[in-house]
Design an enzyme around this catalytic site. Structure first.
Site, short mmCIF file in Angstrom:
data_model
loop_
_atom_site.label_atom_id
_atom_site.label_comp_id
_atom_site.label_asym_id
_atom_site.label_seq_id
_atom_site.Cartn_x
_atom_site.Cartn_y
_atom_site.Cartn_z
N GLN A 692 -11.36 7.64 -15.37
CA GLN A 692 -9.98 7.87 -14.97
C GLN A 692 -9.36 9.06 -15.69
OE1 GLN A 692 -8.51 6.11 -12.32
NE2 GLN A 692 -10.70 5.73 -12.28
N HIS A 695 -9.34 12.45 -13.91
CA HIS A 695 -8.52 12.69 -12.73
C HIS A 695 -7.51 13.80 -12.97
CE1 HIS A 695 -9.53 10.07 -9.43
NE2 HIS A 695 -9.70 9.05 -10.24
N GLU A 761 -3.00 0.14 -12.90
CA GLU A 761 -3.56 0.40 -11.58
C GLU A 761 -4.96 -0.21 -11.48
OE1 GLU A 761 -4.79 4.26 -8.79
OE2 GLU A 761 -4.61 4.45 -10.96
N HIS A 762 -5.80 0.09 -12.46
CA HIS A 762 -7.16 -0.47 -12.53
C HIS A 762 -7.28 -1.30 -13.81
CE1 HIS A 762 -7.61 3.51 -10.44
NE2 HIS A 762 -8.24 2.74 -9.57
N ASP A 795 -13.62 2.87 -6.31
CA ASP A 795 -13.13 4.15 -5.80
C ASP A 795 -13.89 4.59 -4.56
OD1 ASP A 795 -11.06 4.67 -7.48
OD2 ASP A 795 -12.09 6.11 -8.74
N HIS A 854 28.18 -16.98 18.01
CA HIS A 854 26.93 -17.64 17.64
C HIS A 854 27.00 -19.13 18.00
CE1 HIS A 854 26.05 -14.01 15.37
NE2 HIS A 854 24.89 -14.51 14.95
#
Length: 868
Positions: A692, A695, A761-762, A795, A854
């Site tokens: 990661q 990235h 996230e992971h 991934d 109504h």
């Protein structure tokens, strides 16, 4: 002396790495000239930082940063080696701590008075409205030590350079306007003439004295240069000089002692040139290395070691050092210890010489030159972010110090943060450590802060004008932004429509097989998520409620570009869209500089039945899909990750009722949290963290160690550094690791409490009984269970989706799944009996809310039942 400007002009390059794309001027020639100028924007910042990390020593870089809002971003450029930056005059006080490297940038001649001792940049100079006499008067009165001038893009550059010469200004000339072809007839500037018209020679033949040096700056000899010889040097990338009797002199043409040109520069008075070369063999015709004598000191030692490495006899000491890594390592540590223990000046000099000898032996054995070492020293001198200077690990423990204080460690107070025992530096890639048992929750929370992003207002101010422009001007605006940001100036259409030509998806068989395998696994997993039958519930007799699903008709899928090619994201978004049955699938991805899309993405678009690919990135691509253009189909939902500008664009259009578009989630930079105990393999843990970290510099990785001792933590750190140094994206990894952390905790419950609060996230569980720990997971984008499940399978090919919530949004959002492409519709179906059963409750609540229509909608029907 050599001035800080190696030449009397700067070369303007729009976006790296497109250096020297113009015909007749190569990137190597730009390096030789040594000075380049960039206009940096938020979109190109990461590219510029990457370029600086790789080429700090190749050329001096000057940046116009008026397009950046964040001080941290600007300081990062300085820290990476930018020689000078130009900011708005009003921001000079923000950078007062960097004297000499920050100067103001203005657009009007009337603003010259704001010049500082660092100089001034005059942007968008318009020579058609230029008053030379007045300008000379104004610049003289302003006493500008270094005036840089950048013309408008449509200017006449020969006239512009002449004006700069008369005003002693430094012109900024686009690389596309330069050439080494003397006979060019396309209006380009002949680079050697730019030099020769600036140099001052008192010789009748106008030759200029030229000092030739090696990479370390050691003078090899004195020669002469002419415009013609400089042109040949730049063209051939070798040492070519002007003999006063024989014409052009190609150094080494007869002797074989050739030169590779590294850099050309001019001295501060413009009356001498300096050629920096890589010398093969010797320079002098006598039996000595250079015309001023032989090498000595470290340079001489380096040459001796290079020679011994090639020819030392078997069994000799030097040969043993080169072939026995452990022996050399032991000698380096031995000599370092002896240097530390030396007391007298004589002993210190003696032991330092020994240490340098063995250290240089290691360097030469690895192909590292003294010039390489000095380049690293020079790069460090440009850094502005300082390390704390702490000793590390066993070395600090051996001397009984912490935080470099020289004091014996003391037991910290219960609420005081424990000192960080490992601080990252420019050499070793190391995560900082915190023992959670010795600090409070505030310190833990502070350590887990994600890398700072621009404020929402700052980002919105950037993306809103772009979105408005695309909404109002359609294809024309979209193309202009692609030309500007992606440099794909040859592109004439912003969209590639299906069916896609086979020529655009030619791939090697291995890649096709990998994509097909991933495609099938992702399809299977998402197909299993389908609602096979509508949900039906009879809530009371005669009242049947149901829910059924329908695909979102038109979806736009954003596939990031930039630092990596991401066909995996195209698969993760395109396959579930296809499985869901979306009628129209539109992909958007930034094109390459030649206007094409990577064939892997085109192939995926073909497999999922995409209608088109929008050749654009950033907020402009989001706007095109949200509102539609002449060529881009409007969509109902936009999905896909991107940088903070893409995210801001998605959130902006989703809040615009005129767009009528939704988004998947506010995804940001990638992140991972690994929980590891003594059962974890250190190499596996390190590889997951780095997967990661590579990235982007804004990615974050977190390790929570459960009960690991110092040896266990050190094993992971060693594996992390060793693996990182072998990665091609090591510079990006360094940036990510700088804001990453290792937290030491006592048990798995504490680890999961911190993980759930962080909401990664992971989440990777490398712990014993990992499957049981999943029950403790409350917040995470996706979980990877056990030592044989690296995050990278998620991934790419396992089948789970990799478009996941980041930045803590896993507390509120799910990752992309089949449901992301489906909407659920409910229905109610009542019989007469059912209306009788529920009608009373409906009428009473409508009466309470005073909604008479109504109430009557029910009462009228009930009355009709009673009368029938």
């Amino acid at each position: 002396m050599e001035t800080t400007l190696p030449l009397p002009f700067l070369i303007s390059v729009a976006v790296p790495p497109g250096l020297g794309s113009a015909e007749g001027l190569s990137r190597e020639e730009v390096s030789c000239l040594g000075c380049v100028f960039f206009e940096v924007t938020q979109e190109t910042l990461e590219k510029h930082l990457s370029l600086l990390a790789k080429h700090t020593a190749d050329f001096r870089t000057y940046f116009d940063v008026t397009g950046l809002d964040s001080k941290d971003d600007i300081v990062s450029l300085l820290d990476h080696g930018a020689r000078k930056i130009f900011v708005q005059p009003g921001r000079l006080s923000d950078f007062a701590e960097f004297p000499g490297r920050v100067a103001p940038a203005v657009s009007q001649v009337s603003e010259l008075a704001v010049a500082t001792s660092s100089g001034l940049l005059l942007k968008d100079f318009d020579q058609t409205t230029f008053d030379l006499a007045k300008f000379l008067e104004t610049s003289k009165a302003s006493k500008i030590p270094l005036l840089y001038m950048k013309p408008r893009s449509d200017t006449g550059y020969e006239e512009f350079v002449e004006i700069c010469s008369k005003t002693s200004a430094i012109p900024i000339v686009p690389s596309t306007k330069l050439t080494t072809n003397k006979d060019a007839t396309d209006g380009k500037l002949f680079v050697p003439r730019l030099l020769s018209t600036s140099w001052k020679s008192d010789r009748h033949d106008k030759l200029l004295p030229t000092v030739v040096c090696d990479e370390r700056g050691t003078a090899l000899g004195l020669v002469y240069s002419s415009e013609e010889s400089v042109g040949e040097s730049l063209r051939t990338q070798t040492g070519v000089y002007q003999s006063r009797t024989r014409g052009l002199w190609y150094k080494g043409a007869t002797s074989g002692d050739t030169q590779e040109l590294v850099r050309v520069s001019m001295d501060c008075d413009n009356d001498a040139l300096k050629f920096v070369v890589k010398q093969k063999g010797r320079f002098c015709h006598l039996d000595q290395f250079g015309c001023f004598g032989d090498l000595k000191g470290i340079s001489k030692l380096e040459q001796t070691l290079i020679s011994r490495r090639q020819s030392a006899p078997e069994g000799s000491y030097t040969k043993r050092l080169f072939s026995d890594e452990k022996l050399l390592r032991a000698k380096i540590m031995e000599e370092a210890e002896e240097l530390c223990d030396a007391k007298t000046p004589q002993d210190i000099a003696f032991e330092a010489a020994d240490l340098i000898y063995f250290a240089l032996t290691k360097a030469v054995g690895a192909g590292v030159s003294v010039a390489d070492i000095e380049t690293n020293l020079d790069a460090k001198s440009l850094k502005v972010k300082r390390r704390p200077g702490n000793a590390k690990g066993q070395w600090a423990a051996k001397e009984g110090i912490t935080n470099g204080s020289g004091e014996k460690p003391k037991e910290p107070a219960a609420s005081a943060p424990v000192p960080k025992t490992t601080a990252p530096d420019t050499q070793r890639i190391t995560m900082k450590r915190i023992d959670v048992s010795k600090v409070g929750p505030v310190e833990v929370s502070e350590a887990l802060k994600r890398p700072s992003q621009k404020s929402a207002d700052a980002i919105l101010n950037i993306v809103k004008p772009i979105i408005d422009d695309v909404r109002e001007n359609g294809d024309k605006a979209l193309l202009s932004y692609t030309h500007k940001f992606e440099k794909a100036t040859s592109l004439t259409s912003p969209v590639l429509k299906a069916p896609f030509p086979q020529s655009l998806m030619n791939l090697d068989p291995e890649t096709i097989k990998a994509i097909d395998t991933s495609y099938e696994n992702i399809r299977k997993f998402h197909a299993a998520q389908k609602d096979e039958q509508p949900l039906k519930v009879e809530t009371m007799p005669g009242v049947v409620c149901s829910r059924f699903s329908r695909p979102i008709e038109r979806v736009g899928l954003y596939i990031p570009g930039g630092t990596a090619v991401l066909p995996s994201t195209a698969l993760m978004l395109g396959v579930p869209a296809m499985v869901a049955g979306c009628q129209k699938i539109v992909l958007a991805s930034p094109p390459r500089s030649d206007g094409s899309i990577t064939p892997e993405i085109v192939y995926v678009a073909h497999k999922v039945g995409a209608e088109s690919i929008v050749l654009a990135g950033g907020a402009q691509a989001v706007a095109a899909m949200a509102y539609g253009t002449e060529s881009v189909s409007k969509v109902d939902k936009i999905l896909g990750p991107g940088n903070q500008f893409v995210t801001a664009g998605k959130m902006y259009v989703s809040n615009d009722t005129n767009a009528g578009v939704s988004i998947d989630m506010p995804a940001g930079p990638s992140e991972v949290l690994v929980v590891a105990d003594s059962d974890a393999d250190p190499a596996f843990v390190a590889s997951d963290l780095l997967s990661q970290a590579e990235h982007g510099v804004d990615s974050q990785v977190v390790l929570i160690s459960v009960g690991l001792d110092e040896a266990g933590l050190q094993a992971i750190e060693d594996a992390l550094h060793e693996q990182a140094m072998a990665l091609p994206r090591v510079d990006i990894v360094r940036g990510a690791i700088a804001h990453s952390v290792t937290l030491s905790v006592r048990d798995i419950d504490e680890a999961m409490r911190i993980s759930n609060e962080y909401a990664p996230e992971h989440l990777i569980l490398q712990v014993r009984d990992a499957e049981k720990v999943v029950d403790k997971v409350l917040n995470a984008g996706s979980v990877f269970i056990g030592k044989w499940t690296p995050e990278s399978v998620g991934d790419y090919s396992a089948g789970v989706n990799h478009s996941l919530p980041t930045y803590g949004y896993a507390k509120q959002y799910s990752g992309v799944n089949l449901g992301s492409f489906i909407k659920h519709i409910t229905s109610a179906n009542l019989t007469a009996e059912g209306l009788k059963n529920v009608g009373g409750a409906v009428m009473q609540l409508a009466k309470v809310e005073e909604l008479e229509a109504h109430r009557r909608a029910v009462s009228i029907r009930l009355s009709s039942l009673e009368s029938s």
